[in-house]
Enzyme design. Structure first.
Site, PDB file in Angstrom:
ATOM      1  N   SER A   1       2.998  83.177  17.919  1.00  0.00           N
ATOM      2  CA  SER A   1       3.916  83.113  16.791  1.00  0.00           C
ATOM      3  C   SER A   1       4.572  81.745  16.769  1.00  0.00           C
ATOM      4  O   SER A   1       4.780  81.127  17.814  1.00  0.00           O
ATOM      5  CB  SER A   1       4.987  84.201  16.924  1.00  0.00           C
ATOM      6  N   SER A   2       4.953  81.301  15.588  1.00  0.00           N
ATOM      7  CA  SER A   2       5.601  79.994  15.473  1.00  0.00           C
ATOM      8  C   SER A   2       6.985  79.972  16.115  1.00  0.00           C
ATOM      9  O   SER A   2       7.548  78.901  16.342  1.00  0.00           O
ATOM     10  CB  SER A   2       5.716  79.594  13.999  1.00  0.00           C
ATOM     11  N   CYS A   3       7.536  81.141  16.460  1.00  0.00           N
ATOM     12  CA  CYS A   3       8.860  81.172  17.089  1.00  0.00           C
ATOM     13  C   CYS A   3       8.830  80.681  18.530  1.00  0.00           C
ATOM     14  O   CYS A   3       9.874  80.560  19.168  1.00  0.00           O
ATOM     15  CB  CYS A   3       9.454  82.571  17.023  1.00  0.00           C
TER      16      CYS A   3
ATOM     17  N   TYR B   1      11.090  87.681  22.112  1.00  0.00           N
ATOM     18  CA  TYR B   1       9.702  87.712  21.612  1.00  0.00           C
ATOM     19  C   TYR B   1       9.019  86.380  21.892  1.00  0.00           C
ATOM     20  O   TYR B   1       7.860  86.340  22.320  1.00  0.00           O
ATOM     21  CB  TYR B   1       9.735  88.003  20.111  1.00  0.00           C
TER      22      TYR B   1
ATOM     23  N   LYS C   1       5.554  85.501  24.059  1.00  0.00           N
ATOM     24  CA  LYS C   1       4.398  84.827  23.468  1.00  0.00           C
ATOM     25  C   LYS C   1       4.048  83.536  24.219  1.00  0.00           C
ATOM     26  O   LYS C   1       2.872  83.195  24.376  1.00  0.00           O
ATOM     27  CB  LYS C   1       4.656  84.538  21.982  1.00  0.00           C
TER      28      LYS C   1
ATOM     29  N   HIS D   1      10.045  91.329   8.287  1.00  0.00           N
ATOM     30  CA  HIS D   1      10.220  89.899   8.098  1.00  0.00           C
ATOM     31  C   HIS D   1      10.621  89.615   6.646  1.00  0.00           C
ATOM     32  O   HIS D   1      10.749  90.517   5.826  1.00  0.00           O
ATOM     33  CB  HIS D   1       8.924  89.165   8.471  1.00  0.00           C
TER      34      HIS D   1
END
Length: 317
Positions: A114-116, A143, A147, A186
């Site tokens: 994920s981009s987070c 999260y 990841k 989201h």
């Protein structure tokens, strides 16, 4: 276009998390690849948090290739109130699948992150080498840490054992099969449902969290699946790869676009007591574009498709 390094034709391919938005898009996309079998399993068939059950399933199915799209997911609110669940569940799922893939001899694996994973104040657009260069956004760090661990686990098996395990980092995704629960969704599915309800109720306006100024990037799930299949066939290096559109827009502009797609003509209002989150999160698409892949679904067209899918999946609104 870069040289093809791996052929999915005739392979048994396991898509972990096939009921999710990304996993279901991967299944649809893989149907065009001539795979011998696309392996799927529900949570009732195999609990991926259980190491023994996961290993037994992989021993039985013996996939040639795997896409790890299974994860516990949610938005800012869900991450904030369920931190232990987001960290523990995701660590166990990815560890069991990646380690199990190594043990049963899976020849190619892709882990989806994920981009987070990137620092809150990373330089924009965010390049792959920005990983671990600064503090994370606190509202979804649980999260994100899980990841990051998945990326590093793939890299560790690549380095220690020579396993062809790669990672792709999708940007904010949307499309058929999305989560429309306003407590855990989201931004795009939340906006679509809010606008749909506001229109159905004849409301005067629709409220969004925060100022509407943060900028976000979005990619349709079918474009993401196409990019992931492309990378499985054309990429085998150590570093993860960003998967995004390379373009962003303010949340306020997104909300107005959603209202236009839904046909809601009320006023857009702001709850400024709620957090904005990261001020901007645009990932660099240079690495993937240089290999010869680019998205094919525009945001407006994708939102129209997503709204049509929402109405079909949720006739009650």
């Amino acid at each position: 276009m870069t040289e093809q390094l791996y052929d999915l034709t005739g392979k048994k391919v396991y898509v972990a998390g096939h009921r999710g938005m990304v996993g279901s898009a991967l299944v649809r996309r893989l149907e065009r690849e001539g795979c011998a079998e696309i392996i799927t399993a529900t949570r009732a068939e195999v609990n991926l948090i259980d190491q023994a059950a996961t290993r037994a399933f992989l021993e039985e199915k013996k996939p040639d290739a795997m896409f790890v799209a299974a994860a516990k997911v949610g938005g800012i609110h869900a991450n904030d109130i369920y931190p232990a669940d987001f960290l523990y569940d995701n660590l166990m799922i990815e560890a069991n699948l990646i380690h199990g893939a190594h043990e049963v001899g899976v020849s190619k694996l892709m882990f989806l992150g994920s981009s987070c994973i990137y620092p809150k104040f990373a330089d924009q657009p965010i390049r792959e080498d920005s990983l671990l260069t600064g503090a994370l956004e606190p509202t979804n760090e649980w999260y994100a840490i899980a990841k990051i661990a998945g990326i590093k686990l793939c890299q560790a098996y690549h380095r220690q054992h020579g396993d062809d395990f790669i990672s792709a980092m999708p940007t904010n995704l949307y499309g058929p099969g999305d989560n429309y629960n306003l407590e855990t969704s989201h931004v795009i599915p939340a906006l679509l449902r809010k606008a749909h309800r506001a229109k159905a109720d004849g409301a005067a306006g629709m409220e969004i969290w925060g100022t509407g100024t943060p900028r976000r990037e979005f990619l349709h799930a079918d474009d993401c699946a196409d990019a992931c299949v492309f990378l499985m066939k054309h990429y085998s290096d150590f570093e993860h790869v960003n998967v995004g559109s390379g373009e962003d827009l303010p949340i306020k502009e997104l909300a107005e676009m959603v209202m236009g797609v839904v046909g809601f003509e009320g006023e857009l209002t702001h709850d400024r007591t709620k957090p904005d989150g990261t001020p901007r999160k645009l990932m660099s698409a240079d690495k993937l574009r240089s290999m010869g892949w680019s998205p094919s679904i525009s945001l407006r067209d994708g939102l129209a498709q997503a709204y049509e899918a929402f109405r079909a999946e949720h006739p009650e609104g």
